[in-house]
Design a protein around this motif. Structure first.
Motif, mmCIF file in Angstrom:
data_model
loop_
_atom_site.group_PDB
_atom_site.id
_atom_site.type_symbol
_atom_site.label_atom_id
_atom_site.label_comp_id
_atom_site.label_asym_id
_atom_site.label_seq_id
_atom_site.Cartn_x
_atom_site.Cartn_y
_atom_site.Cartn_z
ATOM 1 N N THR A 110 0.831 -1.204 0.000
ATOM 2 C CA THR A 110 0.000 0.000 0.000
ATOM 3 C C THR A 110 0.867 1.256 0.000
ATOM 4 O O THR A 110 0.597 2.223 -0.721
ATOM 5 N N GLU A 111 1.930 1.236 0.806
ATOM 6 C CA GLU A 111 2.842 2.378 0.840
ATOM 7 C C GLU A 111 3.540 2.556 -0.501
ATOM 8 O O GLU A 111 3.704 3.687 -0.991
ATOM 9 N N LEU A 112 3.940 1.451 -1.116
ATOM 10 C CA LEU A 112 4.579 1.527 -2.427
ATOM 11 C C LEU A 112 3.652 2.151 -3.465
ATOM 12 O O LEU A 112 4.068 3.000 -4.263
ATOM 13 N N VAL A 113 2.398 1.720 -3.476
ATOM 14 C CA VAL A 113 1.437 2.255 -4.438
ATOM 15 C C VAL A 113 1.247 3.756 -4.223
ATOM 16 O O VAL A 113 1.210 4.538 -5.181
ATOM 17 N N ALA A 114 1.137 4.170 -2.962
ATOM 18 C CA ALA A 114 0.952 5.592 -2.670
ATOM 19 C C ALA A 114 2.159 6.407 -3.128
ATOM 20 O O ALA A 114 2.014 7.491 -3.711
ATOM 21 N N LEU A 115 3.352 5.890 -2.875
ATOM 22 C CA LEU A 115 4.563 6.597 -3.295
ATOM 23 C C LEU A 115 4.720 6.573 -4.816
ATOM 24 O O LEU A 115 5.162 7.558 -5.421
ATOM 25 N N ALA A 116 4.357 5.450 -5.429
ATOM 26 C CA ALA A 116 4.470 5.343 -6.883
ATOM 27 C C ALA A 116 3.579 6.358 -7.578
ATOM 28 O O ALA A 116 3.944 6.927 -8.616
ATOM 29 N N GLU A 117 2.416 6.606 -6.996
ATOM 30 C CA GLU A 117 1.494 7.571 -7.595
ATOM 31 C C GLU A 117 2.112 8.967 -7.643
ATOM 32 O O GLU A 117 1.810 9.755 -8.543
ATOM 33 N N ARG A 118 3.013 9.251 -6.716
ATOM 34 C CA ARG A 118 3.655 10.571 -6.674
ATOM 35 C C ARG A 118 4.996 10.587 -7.408
ATOM 36 O O ARG A 118 5.637 11.634 -7.474
ATOM 37 N N THR A 119 5.419 9.435 -7.906
ATOM 38 C CA THR A 119 6.717 9.340 -8.589
ATOM 39 C C THR A 119 6.458 9.219 -10.082
ATOM 40 O O THR A 119 6.230 8.124 -10.608
ATOM 41 N N ARG A 120 6.474 10.342 -10.774
ATOM 42 C CA ARG A 120 6.053 10.367 -12.172
ATOM 43 C C ARG A 120 6.967 9.542 -13.078
ATOM 44 O O ARG A 120 6.557 9.120 -14.158
ATOM 45 N N ALA A 121 8.185 9.302 -12.637
ATOM 46 C CA ALA A 121 9.114 8.530 -13.467
ATOM 47 C C ALA A 121 8.745 7.053 -13.526
ATOM 48 O O ALA A 121 9.211 6.326 -14.407
ATOM 49 N N LEU A 122 7.889 6.609 -12.601
ATOM 50 C CA LEU A 122 7.561 5.186 -12.512
ATOM 51 C C LEU A 122 6.268 4.882 -13.258
ATOM 52 O O LEU A 122 5.268 5.573 -13.094
ATOM 53 N N ARG A 123 6.296 3.825 -14.067
ATOM 54 C CA ARG A 123 5.096 3.425 -14.801
ATOM 55 C C ARG A 123 4.336 2.305 -14.107
ATOM 56 O O ARG A 123 3.114 2.312 -14.063
ATOM 57 N N SER A 124 5.057 1.304 -13.588
ATOM 58 C CA SER A 124 4.353 0.184 -12.970
ATOM 59 C C SER A 124 5.272 -0.548 -12.002
ATOM 60 O O SER A 124 6.495 -0.367 -12.009
ATOM 61 N N LEU A 125 4.632 -1.380 -11.167
ATOM 62 C CA LEU A 125 5.335 -2.206 -10.186
ATOM 63 C C LEU A 125 4.853 -3.644 -10.310
ATOM 64 O O LEU A 125 3.654 -3.894 -10.424
#
Length: 221
Positions: A110-125
């Protein structure tokens, strides 16, 4: 000593070749004594193990030691050559057993998803559970980065540094770049794992809906 057809360095020269179970290997001998025993009368080249590993693995070629020996010698697959080239202490020992993770780490995801949403360089996990031939098993997070530049890489590294605080105690976690065309875990993830976060997927914006609808999570039995 690497065995050659033609003179090493000539444009038309090629390694000798051995095919085993559909995989290509370059034959070599491990000493001058073995060279004499092999009966090879064409060109050969003395090369260090790390240098030949780095030259062969990008083309998915392995190395076959002393193919003339009793029993046929010993083959080293290209994935193991990659470990030799990259450092045996840096890359896990294969063969790797790779599966979907069953370990409970919902808070971390859940924390990863929240941080990923704010990290524009990341497309998917994506994620996998990896059991090396030697050493403990660990959770791997596959990182799909939009642009392979240092700025994007640093942004994603920063995201992971923040997320690590939510990892359950005692759970080892590693990462792999999804763009790595030679990493066996990245290859497995591309072929077998759906993202548990995908910037382009509507469900990716709600970690709760990911769990409820099975997007990257096993469906309840």
């Amino acid at each position: 000593m690497l065995l050659w057809h033609g003179r090493p360095g000539d444009p038309e020269a090629q390694y000798g070749s051995v095919e085993v179970a559909g995989h290509g290997y370059a034959p070599c001998v491990t000493s001058r004594r073995e060279l004499l025993a092999s009966g090879w009368t064409r060109e050969h080249e003395v090369v260090s193990g790390r240098d030949i590993a780095a030259a062969l693995y990008p083309d998915h070629w392995g190395l076959w030691l002393n193919p003339h020996a009793v029993g046929g010698g010993l083959g080293i697959p290209w994935l193991d050559l990659r470990r030799i080239a990259g450092g045996l202490d840096r890359l896990p020992a294969g063969p790797l057993r790779i599966t979907e993770p069953s370990v409970r780490a919902d808070g971390f995801y859940t924390e990863l998803v929240a941080l990923a949403e704010r990290t524009r360089a990341l497309r998917s996990l994506r994620r996998a559970w990896v059991q090396p031939a030697v050493g403990p098993a660990y959770l791997v997070i596959g990182l799909d980065v939009a642009e392979p530049d240092e700025r994007s890489a640093e942004a994603v590294r920063g995201m992971m540094r923040q997320a690590i605080a939510a990892v359950p105690e005692g759970l080892p976690v590693g990462t792999v770049a999804m763009a790595d065309g030679y990493d066996p875990v990245a290859m497995w993830l591309r072929a077998n794992a759906r993202p548990f976060y995908d910037r382009d997927a509507p469900a990716a914006h709600d970690p709760g809906s990911l769990r409820q609808h099975g997007y990257g999570y096993p469906r309840p039995r």
